[in-house]
Every structure is written in C-alpha cells, then in structure tokens.
Write an enzyme that holds these catalytic residues in place. Structure first.
Site, PDB file in Angstrom:
ATOM      1  CG  HIS A 152      -1.262  -1.295   1.799  1.00  0.00           C
ATOM      2  ND1 HIS A 152      -1.936  -2.288   1.125  1.00  0.00           N
ATOM      3  CD2 HIS A 152      -0.935  -1.830   2.999  1.00  0.00           C
ATOM      4  CE1 HIS A 152      -2.029  -3.360   1.892  1.00  0.00           C
ATOM      5  NE2 HIS A 152      -1.422  -3.107   3.034  1.00  0.00           N
ATOM      6  CB  SER A 282       8.445  19.467 -18.578  1.00  0.00           C
ATOM      7  OG  SER A 282       8.637  19.593 -17.181  1.00  0.00           O
TER       8      SER A 282
END
Length: 474
Positions: A152, A282
């Site tokens: 998890h 980017s």
C-alpha cells in the site's frame, strides 16, 4: 491495413513497414501468385488455363506497384481490391485473365492481415526478450541489496532490489509465453470463397473436393502457415483479433506497472532511469523521463482492447462490413504502440541507476520499528519477560514516532533503546539485530533460482538478437 498516424513515426522501421501500404499491396500480389501456382498445380488434370509464362509475368511485377494508378482506379471503382487487381493486370497483360481467379476480396484482405499479425509478433518477441535480458542482468547484480519493501506504498518487511526486479520479470516472462502462443495459434484463412463454403473453387475444379482441399493446403503452406482455419465465414473469426490484441493488452499492463514502480522509486531517489545529457523533460520539471511516456502509451494500448471485442461481438452471420475501417486502425495501432513501449523500456532497463546510500538511509529510518520482535526475542533469551519487554518497546516506539511525525526528526528509537537500562543485556547484539541482510529472507536465493530456471532458458531462442542497442528518438 492503414498506418497509425503519429505512432508510425515513433515505431521501429520494421514495424512501420509491417503495417505499411507497400507491404500490404506486395503481399496481395504474392497471394495472387500463390493462388495461381496452386490452382495450376492442383488442376493439371482438369486443364485450367494457367501457364508458367503467366506466373512468371506476375512474379516479375510483384513489387513494382503503380500507386498513382491504383489510387485512380479505386477512385473510380470504390473498391480497393479490384483497383489493385486492375493495376496488377495492367502490368501483367498475359496473366490478367487468371489474377484473383475464383477468389473474393477477403482472400487477399484477411490473409494479409493474418500475415501482418504473425510478422508483428515476430518483431515484438525479440524486443521483449531483450528487455527481459537487461532486467535479468539488473536483478542479478542487485540480488542481495536490501531495500524497503512496500505494501500500500507503506514501508513493510525488507526485500532486495533484485527481488523486486524479478517481480517485474515474472510478468514479462508471462507476456513472452502469451505472445508466442498467440502467434503459434494463428492459422491462415486460405481459400474459402464468399461465405466460407469454397463453392467457387469447387465449381472451378468441377466438383472435385480433393482438389479444393489440396488448393487450400498449398496456398497455406506457401504463405508460411502450418494450418488454415477449417471453417470461416466471409472472414476469419474476429475472435482471432481479440486473442491477438489481448496478449498486447496484457503486455501493456506489465509495462505500465513496471514504469509506475520506477516513477515511485525515482520519487524516493532510490532508483532512476538513464537521463541523456541533452534530454529535456519539461521546462518546469526537467527530470521527467521516459517511464511516464511508457505509462501513457501503455494506457492507450490497454484501451484499444475494446475495439476487437466490440467488432467480434457485432459481426452478423457470415460477416458485416463494419469491421473493416475499425480494424485498419486498431490492429496496426496496437502493434505499433507495443513496439514503441518495448523500445522505450529497453532503453530504461539498459541504464537504470541505483543509489544504495539513499536506500540504506531509508532502511535505517524504518528498520528500528521493524526490528522490535527481534529485540523482544533477544531479551527473552537473556532471561527477560516478553510482555514487559513488549510494553517497553511500545512506549519507546511511540515516542520515536512522535519525533518523526510531529517534529520532522529522524527515527531515534535505537538511541532510546540504547539509553534505557532495561535493554543493557542485549546492547552488544543490537548491531547484529539491526543488520538489514537478516531481514531479507531468501530473496537472493529466489533471484538466483528464478533467473536460472525461468528466465535464462526462455531467452535461449532469442540470444542472437541480444546485442541490439536502443537509441530513442522520442
């Protein structure tokens, strides 16, 4: 099949060619040549008017396609197959009467699609094998490097970097087997006629069923297939497309999971993919890399699965024509997309960078909490009481957790244990009790066994193709 837009610009030359108009129309001509040869051979006693000169003429013009003429013919006839029959006949005047003899459009259309599917798998499989090879080398190198395991995305029992890579490898090994099975299960449509009954060929051979079966078998073998589908409608069952694209979809799921894991580990600064010196991710986040692009394309590959499912479910009786335009997009796009993500993943796995010191810091941040049971057992062996020790550690753990969560400090549980007189009997054992290698179980042994028994043998047929280096142009 038509090309697939911008995807064709990024896919490899061989995959781009596999779904190009040039290959499609050359394959059509080869299929007409196969048919003529088989009809001539099977009909010797029946005297079908097919000569060696006609076949030789067709073979000499198999690849010199006048695309401008074909486009003009298709504009007039509104039928791509007949346009190419006329174009082929124009440069083969002697053979013109026997081109496409007894066949329907699906003879060239469907059989060409099956050849493209088979060849597409043959292009993908060595690329997938190379990814597995690179990742197997990585797993072997880091087989015994402890790292935090996560469930998890919460810290859990330790594993190793190599063992985690084997989880990725296991999925890819399954994909190799699935792709091989899908390729090997492919059959040829062969010569089946308008609704799959072979009526036109039975008439051509004056009711001789053996000759029709011989014709079907000969054309199938000439095209490189071991078997043809025994029953078809006008087309081969579109469930075949479902089966083929399902294997690519599963590959997409594997790649998405692997690249997502790499992105998560990159966020933790434990692992990162290779970054070219002049690469720009980017303007705001220059570290953005190829793994996210692979996830994006894998998602597209997974989404394409809806097309063949709906096409197969929507076919009426022997065939409806609404399958055609959809398949011209969905089949090439699936293979082109799979081709791109495998090339990208090979580039990633050839240069994965591991930061052991960061991994070690994360382990030491969490390990004291995980080692509490070891400490308890050591105290018990030294004559202490388990319940009393458990309560001591519980209180100290909560205090240390408060420092981490509320003050932003480091995990000081070990320091607290060292300062508490209660734990004096085991102070000399603490380093051993907190050695990360004692928390990884059989992970290194599992890596060794898995690579030896499951991975390396699978790669044997592809060993000759392992040295290819990928330079991304994306």
């Amino acid at each position: 099949m038509a090309g697939a837009g911008e995807l064709s610009s990024y896919a490899s030359e061989e995959m781009h060619y596999n779904f190009s108009d040039k290959k499609k129309f050359i394959t059509w001509r080869k299929l007409w040549i196969f048919l003529a040869k088989a009809e001539k051979a099977a009909a010797t006693a029946l005297g079908l008017p097919i000569t060696d000169a006609q076949i030789a003429e067709m073979e000499s013009h198999a690849e010199d396609i006048d695309f401008a003429m074909a486009a003009e013919e298709e504009r007039k006839l509104r039928h791509d197959v007949m346009a190419h029959v006329h174009t082929f006949a124009h440069c083969c005047p002697t053979a013109a009467p026997i081109i496409h003899l007894g066949a329907t459009s699906c003879y060239v259309g469907d059989n060409t699609d099956l050849i493209a599917l088979r060849d597409g798998f043959n292009i993908l499989l060595p690329k997938l094998a190379r990814v597995i090879d690179r990742l197997a080398n990585f797993a072997e190198e880091y087989a015994d490097l402890p790292t935090l395991g996560f469930t998890h995305f919460q810290p859990a029992q330790l594993t190793t970097v190599g063992k985690r890579a084997c989880l990725w490898l296991q999925d890819l090994v399954m994909d190799v087997r699935n792709l091989e099975r899908a390729r090997d299960d492919l059959r040829f449509r062969g010569v089946k006629g308008t609704t799959g009954t072979q009526a036109s060929f039975l008439q051509l051979f004056q009711g001789d069923h053996d000759k029709v079966e011989e014709l079907d078998k000969m054309v199938t073998e000439m095209a490189g297939f071991k078997k043809a589908y025994l029953v078809t409608g006008q087309t081969y069952s579109r469930k075949v497309d479902v089966d083929c694209l399902a294997t690519l979809t599963r590959l997409g799921a594997s790649v998405h999971k692997i690249c997502t894991d790499i992105c998560l580990l990159a966020n933790l600064k434990e692992i990162e993919e290779p970054f070219e010196k002049e690469q720009i991710g980017s303007s705001a986040m220059p570290y953005k890399m190829h793994a996210e692009r692979s996830c994006s394309l894998a998602r597209h590959l997974i989404a394409l699965m809806a097309d063949p499912l709906q096409t197969a479910s929507g076919q009426w009786l022997e065939r409806t024509l609404d399958d055609s335009a959809n398949r011209r997009i969905s089949l090439p796009e699936s293979f082109l997309t799979a081709d791109i993500i495998l090339s990208t993943l090979q580039n990633i796995t050839e240069g994965l960078v591991v930061y052991p010191k960061v991994i070690e810091r994360h382990i030491h941040h969490e390990l004291p909490f995980m080692a509490t049971e070891n400490n308890i057992m050591a105290i018990v062996k030294a004559g202490g009481n388990r319940q009393e020790c458990h309560e001591k550690i519980r209180v100290l753990s909560q205090e240390a957790a408060a420092v981490v969560k509320q003050e932003g400090g480091d995990n000081d549980l070990l320091v607290r244990i060292q300062r508490d007189p209660y734990f004096a009997p085991i102070l000399g054992q603490l380093d051993a009790l907190l050695d990360p290698k004692t928390f990884i179980g059989r992970a290194p042994q599992q890596v060794k066994t898995f690579l030896a028994e499951e991975v390396r043998p699978l790669l044997e047929p592809y060993k000759a193709n392992m040295d290819v280096k990928v330079e991304l142009v994306l």
